[in-house]
Design a protein around this motif. Sequence first.
Motif, PDB file in Angstrom:
ATOM      1  N   ARG A  98      -4.440  -9.135   7.210  1.00 52.12           N
ATOM      2  CA  ARG A  98      -5.152  -7.979   6.676  1.00 52.12           C
ATOM      3  C   ARG A  98      -6.259  -8.461   5.733  1.00 52.12           C
ATOM      4  O   ARG A  98      -6.026  -9.307   4.871  1.00 52.12           O
ATOM      5  CB  ARG A  98      -4.197  -7.079   5.896  1.00 52.12           C
ATOM      6  N   ASP A 131      -8.718  -6.500   3.237  1.00 48.63           N
ATOM      7  CA  ASP A 131      -9.104  -5.232   2.621  1.00 48.63           C
ATOM      8  C   ASP A 131     -10.308  -5.466   1.722  1.00 48.63           C
ATOM      9  O   ASP A 131     -10.232  -6.237   0.759  1.00 48.63           O
ATOM     10  CB  ASP A 131      -7.958  -4.658   1.777  1.00 48.63           C
ATOM     11  N   SER A 134     -14.101  -8.224  10.189  1.00 54.87           N
ATOM     12  CA  SER A 134     -13.112  -8.843  11.083  1.00 54.87           C
ATOM     13  C   SER A 134     -13.693 -10.062  11.792  1.00 54.87           C
ATOM     14  O   SER A 134     -12.998 -11.078  11.968  1.00 54.87           O
ATOM     15  CB  SER A 134     -12.633  -7.818  12.119  1.00 54.87           C
ATOM     16  N   THR A 189       0.856  -1.175   0.000  1.00 54.65           N
ATOM     17  CA  THR A 189       0.000   0.000   0.000  1.00 54.65           C
ATOM     18  C   THR A 189       0.896   1.231   0.000  1.00 54.65           C
ATOM     19  O   THR A 189       2.017   1.201   0.536  1.00 54.65           O
ATOM     20  CB  THR A 189      -0.932   0.033   1.219  1.00 54.65           C
ATOM     21  N   ARG A 194      -6.969  -7.427  10.937  1.00 52.72           N
ATOM     22  CA  ARG A 194      -7.075  -5.977  10.758  1.00 52.72           C
ATOM     23  C   ARG A 194      -7.785  -5.757   9.420  1.00 52.72           C
ATOM     24  O   ARG A 194      -7.273  -6.169   8.376  1.00 52.72           O
ATOM     25  CB  ARG A 194      -5.692  -5.317  10.728  1.00 52.72           C
ATOM     26  N   SER A 195      -8.959  -5.174   9.452  1.00 54.33           N
ATOM     27  CA  SER A 195      -9.741  -5.020   8.226  1.00 54.33           C
ATOM     28  C   SER A 195      -9.924  -3.557   7.868  1.00 54.33           C
ATOM     29  O   SER A 195      -9.897  -2.668   8.720  1.00 54.33           O
ATOM     30  CB  SER A 195     -11.111  -5.693   8.366  1.00 54.33           C
ATOM     31  N   SER A 196     -10.093  -3.316   6.579  1.00 54.56           N
ATOM     32  CA  SER A 196     -10.426  -1.985   6.079  1.00 54.56           C
ATOM     33  C   SER A 196     -11.512  -2.148   5.033  1.00 54.56           C
ATOM     34  O   SER A 196     -11.671  -3.226   4.446  1.00 54.56           O
ATOM     35  CB  SER A 196      -9.197  -1.288   5.482  1.00 54.56           C
ATOM     36  N   ARG A 197     -12.237  -1.063   4.753  1.00 59.17           N
ATOM     37  CA  ARG A 197     -13.376  -1.161   3.850  1.00 59.17           C
ATOM     38  C   ARG A 197     -13.510   0.114   3.032  1.00 59.17           C
ATOM     39  O   ARG A 197     -13.478   1.216   3.565  1.00 59.17           O
ATOM     40  CB  ARG A 197     -14.651  -1.406   4.670  1.00 59.17           C
ATOM     41  N   ILE A 198     -13.626  -0.051   1.713  1.00 59.42           N
ATOM     42  CA  ILE A 198     -13.847   1.066   0.805  1.00 59.42           C
ATOM     43  C   ILE A 198     -15.087   0.749  -0.023  1.00 59.42           C
ATOM     44  O   ILE A 198     -15.189  -0.336  -0.611  1.00 59.42           O
ATOM     45  CB  ILE A 198     -12.635   1.279  -0.127  1.00 59.42           C
ATOM     46  N   SER A 209     -16.528  -2.625   9.066  1.00 58.04           N
ATOM     47  CA  SER A 209     -15.225  -3.292   9.142  1.00 58.04           C
ATOM     48  C   SER A 209     -15.174  -4.264  10.315  1.00 58.04           C
ATOM     49  O   SER A 209     -14.505  -5.308  10.245  1.00 58.04           O
ATOM     50  CB  SER A 209     -14.111  -2.249   9.280  1.00 58.04           C
TER      51      SER A 209
END
Length: 365
Positions: free
Chosen positions: A139, A141, A108, A6, A93-97, A104
Amino acid sequence: MKFYVTTPAGIEDIACKEIEKLGGKVVEVRENRGRVFFEGGEDLIPKVNFFSRCSERVILLLHKGRFNKLDDIYTEMKEIDYYLLEGKTFAIRSSRIGNHDFTSIDVSRYAGQAVIDSFLDRYGERLKVNLDEPEVIIRVDVINDEFLVGIDTTGDRALHKRWWRVYNHPAHLNCAIACAMLKLAKWKKGKNLVDPMCGSGTIPIEGALTEREVPAGKNRDFAYFRIIGKVIPAYKEEDIHLDIYGIEKFEKHLRGAIENAKSAGVDDTIQFAIGDATKLKGSYDCIVTNPPYGLRIGSKRLIGRLYEKFIPRIKDCMHDDSKAVIITTEIDLLKRIVGESKLSILHERTVRYGGLQAKIFVLAL
């Protein structure tokens, strides 16, 4: 092995060149979306973490998939073999777009259960979760209808959060973006460099570290230490003189910049001074700076006055081969004053910086 890094959105091409120089084979670049996918051997894990200056996180890619609902993420993640987690604690560890009907935290929860169930089915062992200090970070994503699963080899502290920073300016520049700006300026040893609004010293310090070949990842406890061992790639720092200047209007920030330079071990090669950027004097090969804008200064009128004085002043400090590189959100204002000052815009690019859409401009006579 498959990986992705990233990086701040807008400098993917620069991160890409770093990865290729380190031996990675780039297979996909997501322009303006902050991700570069590449392939290579296990040796890339320490090399990219230590030496990449424009990456923020290095992920060992386990899976790339599409989904319609959260159950799809669980199902596909349960099929992955998490052999690297044997005997280790983990955390998601999560992320969201994008727009979704879940959070999120939901991602997880589903992902964590998939990892536990997968390992239990394969190895008969129930993995332990440690949310605060996991030995392995996974991760996840989520990007619109796509999801990426990988092992974070960097750790919770991203690469752009450098080891040397002991003083924090309230609006300091992301170090990865600072290094990208220096590359766009084509600055190198033998040329002089000035940041006339240096704040806490990010640009001059990163310039000094780059030319002295001090790894960006020096003095870090990487997550990969607990996966493949404490492998540190060989490197040799250069003890050379560099012609670098950092000028700052406020004494508090200047003192902070000096402390940061001492922490980085480059205070002997940067000349710091109190000064007003609108009264800059001298002749410079590269002028690279992150001037105040938006909420950092609080008044559009003050920003206008600053730029109207500063940009003509840097023109007077440039010669035929000089480059000036500026990052700002005040795009129309800068373009107008640059035009009035008869400077040329050689290059411009949009970058994502601190939640804002900013632009980097490369200027010349």
